[in-house]
Design a protein around this motif. Structure first.
Motif, PDB file in Angstrom:
ATOM      1  N   SER A  48       0.645  -0.917   0.177  1.00  0.00           N
ATOM      2  CA  SER A  48      -0.301   0.264  -0.125  1.00  0.00           C
ATOM      3  C   SER A  48       0.883   1.180  -0.027  1.00  0.00           C
ATOM      4  O   SER A  48       2.427   1.498   0.600  1.00  0.00           O
ATOM      5  N   ASP A  66      -3.253  -1.164  -1.660  1.00  0.00           N
ATOM      6  CA  ASP A  66      -4.066   0.481  -1.601  1.00  0.00           C
ATOM      7  C   ASP A  66      -3.903   1.495  -1.645  1.00  0.00           C
ATOM      8  O   ASP A  66      -2.033   1.637  -1.429  1.00  0.00           O
ATOM      9  N   THR A  70      -7.812  -0.717  -3.564  1.00  0.00           N
ATOM     10  CA  THR A  70      -9.289   0.808  -3.521  1.00  0.00           C
ATOM     11  C   THR A  70      -7.819   2.149  -3.084  1.00  0.00           C
ATOM     12  O   THR A  70      -7.359   2.012  -2.557  1.00  0.00           O
ATOM     13  N   LYS A 106      -8.369   5.321  -1.437  1.00  0.00           N
ATOM     14  CA  LYS A 106      -9.142   6.350  -0.830  1.00  0.00           C
ATOM     15  C   LYS A 106     -10.234   7.492  -1.403  1.00  0.00           C
ATOM     16  O   LYS A 106     -11.627   8.130  -0.981  1.00  0.00           O
ATOM     17  N   GLN A 135      -6.512  -0.651 -11.982  1.00  0.00           N
ATOM     18  CA  GLN A 135      -7.633   0.189 -12.533  1.00  0.00           C
ATOM     19  C   GLN A 135      -6.650   1.537 -13.138  1.00  0.00           C
ATOM     20  O   GLN A 135      -5.110   1.160 -12.671  1.00  0.00           O
TER      21      GLN A 135
END
Length: 262
Positions: free
Chosen positions: A164, A183, A202, A204, A239
């Motif tokens: 991350s 993340d 993910t 934020k 992504q």
């Protein structure tokens, strides 16, 4: 001049430790590989020994044992070579380099590989904040996680993070690529002008003018190639994020500039 500490290390008013230090010449060279035990050496003497081996002796491969988290090691190396640090490094590790292949078996502190021009740096552990700041070229691979503002003002090259990352990653990014396998904190790609950020985990929140991008075959090829080169296994699904170019105002003059034109 003054003296401080038990070892009575001298310094001058400019704050330069050991102003008259010389390379210790303690390296052992065998079969073209130099080994330096840095346990009893200072930051400056370690760097002087590296430069002596690489520039004066023409050694192409150096192993530095027991770096013990010292700051500013491996900086300013401007030639093709291989350096292996067996342990962790502190702040500003391997900055201003142009060409070397460096492997760090431990972790690194803040601002690792700042202003890196070319070459490869692989870190087996974690990294601090500002990893790859103002990086211009080469590949920087951190297999663990890193702190905030990774690749701030990045101008080229590829940053690969296995874990991350913190907030404001890719802030003011101008070119280059970031491949983040974990993340991401808030403000991803804030105020970026160009470049591409790939995220497997993910996000934020996105920063100003950072938007999702359209995936192409070139993106797939890049991800698969980098994972193959560095033995990272099968890549996860990513992504893609790019600049929305809403902040592009290159044709607009500032008020002070308009006065000069008028």
């Amino acid at each position: 001049m003054a003296a401080v500490g038990e070892r009575q290390i001298s310094y001058d008013a400019r704050g330069l430790a050991e102003p008259v230090a010389e390379a210790p010449r303690t390296a052992v060279v065998e079969d073209g590989v130099a080994t330096v035990d840095a346990r009893d050496l200072t930051t400056r003497t370690i760097n002087l020994e590296l430069r002596r081996l690489l520039y004066e002796e023409g050694v192409d491969e150096v192993v530095v044992q027991n770096p013990q988290g010292r700051h500013s090691l491996g900086v300013g190396i401007l030639r093709r070579c291989r350096i292996r640090f067996e342990g962790s490094l502190g702040y500003f590790a391997c900055g201003l380099i142009d060409g070397p292949e460096i492997h760090i078996t431990g972790r690194v502190g803040w601002s690792a590989c700042e202003n890196m021009m070319s070459g490869v740096v692989v870190v087996d552990g974690n990294g601090g904040s500002l990893t790859g700041a103002a990086m211009r070229g080469g590949d920087l691979v951190v297999k663990g996680r890193v702190g905030a503002r990774t690749g701030v003002d990045q101008k080229g090259g590829t940053i690969i993070i296995g874990g991350s990352v913190g907030s404001m990653t890719g802030f003011m990014m101008q070119r280059g690529r970031q491949i983040i396998c974990g993340d991401v904190g808030p403000g991803l790609g804030d105020s970026m002008y160009d470049g591409t950020i790939y995220v497997a985990g993910t996000v934020k929140s996105l920063g100003i003018d950072c938007v999702p991008g359209e995936w192409t075959d070139a993106d797939t090829e890049l991800i698969e190639r980098k994972f193959r080169i560095y033995g990272l296994g099968s890549p996860p699904e990513f992504q893609k994020f790019v600049c929305g170019k809403v902040l592009y105002n290159y044709d607009s003059l500032e008020p002070s500039e308009k006065k000069l034109v008028i």
